[in-house]
Design a protein around this motif. Structure first.
Motif, PDB file in Angstrom:
ATOM      1  N   GLY A   1       0.818  -1.205   0.000  1.00  0.00           N
ATOM      2  CA  GLY A   1       0.000   0.000   0.000  1.00  0.00           C
ATOM      3  C   GLY A   1       0.850   1.252   0.000  1.00  0.00           C
ATOM      4  O   GLY A   1       2.046   1.203   0.280  1.00  0.00           O
ATOM      5  N   PRO A   2       0.246   2.389  -0.301  1.00  0.00           N
ATOM      6  CA  PRO A   2       0.999   3.639  -0.361  1.00  0.00           C
ATOM      7  C   PRO A   2       1.560   4.070   0.995  1.00  0.00           C
ATOM      8  O   PRO A   2       2.467   4.885   1.051  1.00  0.00           O
ATOM      9  CB  PRO A   2      -0.010   4.651  -0.894  1.00  0.00           C
ATOM     10  N   ARG A   3       1.057   3.490   2.079  1.00  0.00           N
ATOM     11  CA  ARG A   3       1.597   3.835   3.403  1.00  0.00           C
ATOM     12  C   ARG A   3       2.790   2.964   3.784  1.00  0.00           C
ATOM     13  O   ARG A   3       3.271   3.035   4.904  1.00  0.00           O
ATOM     14  CB  ARG A   3       0.498   3.736   4.462  1.00  0.00           C
ATOM     15  N   GLN A   4       3.288   2.152   2.846  1.00  0.00           N
ATOM     16  CA  GLN A   4       4.495   1.349   3.042  1.00  0.00           C
ATOM     17  C   GLN A   4       5.535   1.782   2.012  1.00  0.00           C
ATOM     18  O   GLN A   4       5.921   1.016   1.121  1.00  0.00           O
ATOM     19  CB  GLN A   4       4.204  -0.152   2.884  1.00  0.00           C
ATOM     20  N   PRO A   5       6.059   3.014   2.105  1.00  0.00           N
ATOM     21  CA  PRO A   5       7.008   3.488   1.094  1.00  0.00           C
ATOM     22  C   PRO A   5       8.285   2.657   1.053  1.00  0.00           C
ATOM     23  O   PRO A   5       8.930   2.560   0.007  1.00  0.00           O
ATOM     24  CB  PRO A   5       7.298   4.937   1.516  1.00  0.00           C
ATOM     25  N   GLU A   6       8.628   2.021   2.172  1.00  0.00           N
ATOM     26  CA  GLU A   6       9.815   1.159   2.171  1.00  0.00           C
ATOM     27  C   GLU A   6       9.622  -0.002   1.209  1.00  0.00           C
ATOM     28  O   GLU A   6      10.522  -0.360   0.458  1.00  0.00           O
ATOM     29  CB  GLU A   6      10.113   0.624   3.579  1.00  0.00           C
ATOM     30  N   ALA A   7       8.442  -0.610   1.216  1.00  0.00           N
ATOM     31  CA  ALA A   7       8.147  -1.725   0.307  1.00  0.00           C
ATOM     32  C   ALA A   7       8.086  -1.235  -1.130  1.00  0.00           C
ATOM     33  O   ALA A   7       8.567  -1.910  -2.045  1.00  0.00           O
ATOM     34  CB  ALA A   7       6.834  -2.396   0.695  1.00  0.00           C
ATOM     35  N   VAL A   8       7.521  -0.052  -1.354  1.00  0.00           N
ATOM     36  CA  VAL A   8       7.428   0.501  -2.706  1.00  0.00           C
ATOM     37  C   VAL A   8       8.826   0.711  -3.285  1.00  0.00           C
ATOM     38  O   VAL A   8       9.034   0.568  -4.485  1.00  0.00           O
ATOM     39  CB  VAL A   8       6.615   1.813  -2.699  1.00  0.00           C
ATOM     40  N   ARG A   9       9.826   0.993  -2.452  1.00  0.00           N
ATOM     41  CA  ARG A   9      11.209   1.127  -2.921  1.00  0.00           C
ATOM     42  C   ARG A   9      11.924  -0.221  -2.973  1.00  0.00           C
ATOM     43  O   ARG A   9      12.736  -0.469  -3.856  1.00  0.00           O
ATOM     44  CB  ARG A   9      11.984   2.076  -2.003  1.00  0.00           C
ATOM     45  N   LEU A  10      11.640  -1.100  -2.017  1.00  0.00           N
ATOM     46  CA  LEU A  10      12.322  -2.386  -1.933  1.00  0.00           C
ATOM     47  C   LEU A  10      11.995  -3.300  -3.108  1.00  0.00           C
ATOM     48  O   LEU A  10      12.887  -3.907  -3.692  1.00  0.00           O
ATOM     49  CB  LEU A  10      11.961  -3.102  -0.620  1.00  0.00           C
ATOM     50  N   TYR A  11      10.736  -3.415  -3.473  1.00  0.00           N
ATOM     51  CA  TYR A  11      10.344  -4.369  -4.503  1.00  0.00           C
ATOM     52  C   TYR A  11      11.020  -4.088  -5.847  1.00  0.00           C
ATOM     53  O   TYR A  11      11.584  -5.007  -6.444  1.00  0.00           O
ATOM     54  CB  TYR A  11       8.835  -4.449  -4.631  1.00  0.00           C
ATOM     55  N   PRO A  12      11.022  -2.854  -6.361  1.00  0.00           N
ATOM     56  CA  PRO A  12      11.744  -2.616  -7.629  1.00  0.00           C
ATOM     57  C   PRO A  12      13.248  -2.868  -7.490  1.00  0.00           C
ATOM     58  O   PRO A  12      13.875  -3.383  -8.420  1.00  0.00           O
ATOM     59  CB  PRO A  12      11.459  -1.151  -7.942  1.00  0.00           C
ATOM     60  N   ALA A  13      13.813  -2.554  -6.346  1.00  0.00           N
ATOM     61  CA  ALA A  13      15.241  -2.806  -6.134  1.00  0.00           C
ATOM     62  C   ALA A  13      15.543  -4.297  -6.117  1.00  0.00           C
ATOM     63  O   ALA A  13      16.682  -4.708  -6.345  1.00  0.00           O
ATOM     64  CB  ALA A  13      15.687  -2.162  -4.824  1.00  0.00           C
ATOM     65  N   SER A  14      14.508  -5.122  -5.890  1.00  0.00           N
ATOM     66  CA  SER A  14      14.659  -6.580  -5.868  1.00  0.00           C
ATOM     67  C   SER A  14      14.220  -7.228  -7.176  1.00  0.00           C
ATOM     68  O   SER A  14      14.056  -8.438  -7.235  1.00  0.00           O
ATOM     69  CB  SER A  14      13.851  -7.165  -4.706  1.00  0.00           C
ATOM     70  N   GLY A  15      13.980  -6.418  -8.217  1.00  0.00           N
ATOM     71  CA  GLY A  15      13.654  -6.967  -9.523  1.00  0.00           C
ATOM     72  C   GLY A  15      12.179  -7.054  -9.848  1.00  0.00           C
ATOM     73  O   GLY A  15      11.807  -7.616 -10.877  1.00  0.00           O
ATOM     74  N   TYR A  16      11.296  -6.513  -9.004  1.00  0.00           N
ATOM     75  CA  TYR A  16       9.862  -6.526  -9.273  1.00  0.00           C
ATOM     76  C   TYR A  16       9.491  -5.312 -10.108  1.00  0.00           C
ATOM     77  O   TYR A  16       9.999  -4.215  -9.888  1.00  0.00           O
ATOM     78  CB  TYR A  16       9.070  -6.500  -7.966  1.00  0.00           C
ATOM     79  N   ASP A  17       8.592  -5.498 -11.080  1.00  0.00           N
ATOM     80  CA  ASP A  17       8.132  -4.411 -11.933  1.00  0.00           C
ATOM     81  C   ASP A  17       6.820  -3.864 -11.401  1.00  0.00           C
ATOM     82  O   ASP A  17       5.846  -4.615 -11.260  1.00  0.00           O
ATOM     83  CB  ASP A  17       7.919  -4.907 -13.365  1.00  0.00           C
ATOM     84  N   PRO A  18       6.759  -2.552 -11.108  1.00  0.00           N
ATOM     85  CA  PRO A  18       5.500  -1.970 -10.648  1.00  0.00           C
ATOM     86  C   PRO A  18       4.456  -2.022 -11.753  1.00  0.00           C
ATOM     87  O   PRO A  18       4.771  -1.805 -12.923  1.00  0.00           O
ATOM     88  CB  PRO A  18       5.869  -0.532 -10.282  1.00  0.00           C
ATOM     89  N   GLN A  19       3.236  -2.305 -11.380  1.00  0.00           N
ATOM     90  CA  GLN A  19       2.120  -2.377 -12.313  1.00  0.00           C
ATOM     91  C   GLN A  19       1.277  -1.113 -12.215  1.00  0.00           C
ATOM     92  O   GLN A  19       0.068  -1.139 -12.443  1.00  0.00           O
ATOM     93  CB  GLN A  19       1.277  -3.619 -12.028  1.00  0.00           C
ATOM     94  N   PHE A  20       1.925  -0.009 -11.875  1.00  0.00           N
ATOM     95  CA  PHE A  20       1.272   1.283 -11.733  1.00  0.00           C
ATOM     96  C   PHE A  20       2.317   2.350 -12.063  1.00  0.00           C
ATOM     97  O   PHE A  20       3.513   2.053 -12.120  1.00  0.00           O
ATOM     98  CB  PHE A  20       0.713   1.483 -10.316  1.00  0.00           C
ATOM     99  N   ASP A  21       1.887   3.567 -12.274  1.00  0.00           N
ATOM    100  CA  ASP A  21       2.793   4.660 -12.585  1.00  0.00           C
ATOM    101  C   ASP A  21       3.443   5.153 -11.295  1.00  0.00           C
ATOM    102  O   ASP A  21       2.803   5.804 -10.477  1.00  0.00           O
ATOM    103  CB  ASP A  21       2.020   5.785 -13.271  1.00  0.00           C
ATOM    104  N   VAL A  22       4.708   4.823 -11.107  1.00  0.00           N
ATOM    105  CA  VAL A  22       5.425   5.184  -9.889  1.00  0.00           C
ATOM    106  C   VAL A  22       5.519   6.703  -9.752  1.00  0.00           C
ATOM    107  O   VAL A  22       5.422   7.237  -8.642  1.00  0.00           O
ATOM    108  CB  VAL A  22       6.837   4.555  -9.884  1.00  0.00           C
TER     109      VAL A  22
END
Length: 74
Positions: free
Chosen positions: A34-55
């Motif tokens: 969720g948007p209230r977990q900015p750490e996860a929003v940064r961690l996942y792309p750094a771990s090779g995950y592609d966001p399915q939304f406009d970052v």
């Protein structure tokens, strides 16, 4: 069969995911945060995950989905 796995419980709040496998044709991971977990929003792309939304849009509502194709990482 598509996938399987197990977990080992350490206590009431902690478990370890073990022995996870997925059929080669289905090796894709989809997760959300969720948007209230900015750490996860940064961690996942750094771990090779592609966001399915406009970052760049900085969404204020979730869920925010990420995908990782494991065929590319074997």
């Amino acid at each position: 069969m598509v996938s399987g796995g197990a977990f080992r419980r350490y206590d009431a709040a902690t478990a370890e995911v073990k022995r996870v496998w997925t059929h080669p044709r289905h090796r894709r991971i989809y997760l959300t945060t969720g948007p209230r977990q900015p750490e996860a929003v940064r961690l996942y792309p750094a771990s090779g995950y592609d966001p399915q939304f406009d970052v760049a849009d900085r969404p204020t509502r979730g869920p925010l989905a990420f995908v990782k194709d494991l065929h590319l990482h074997t």
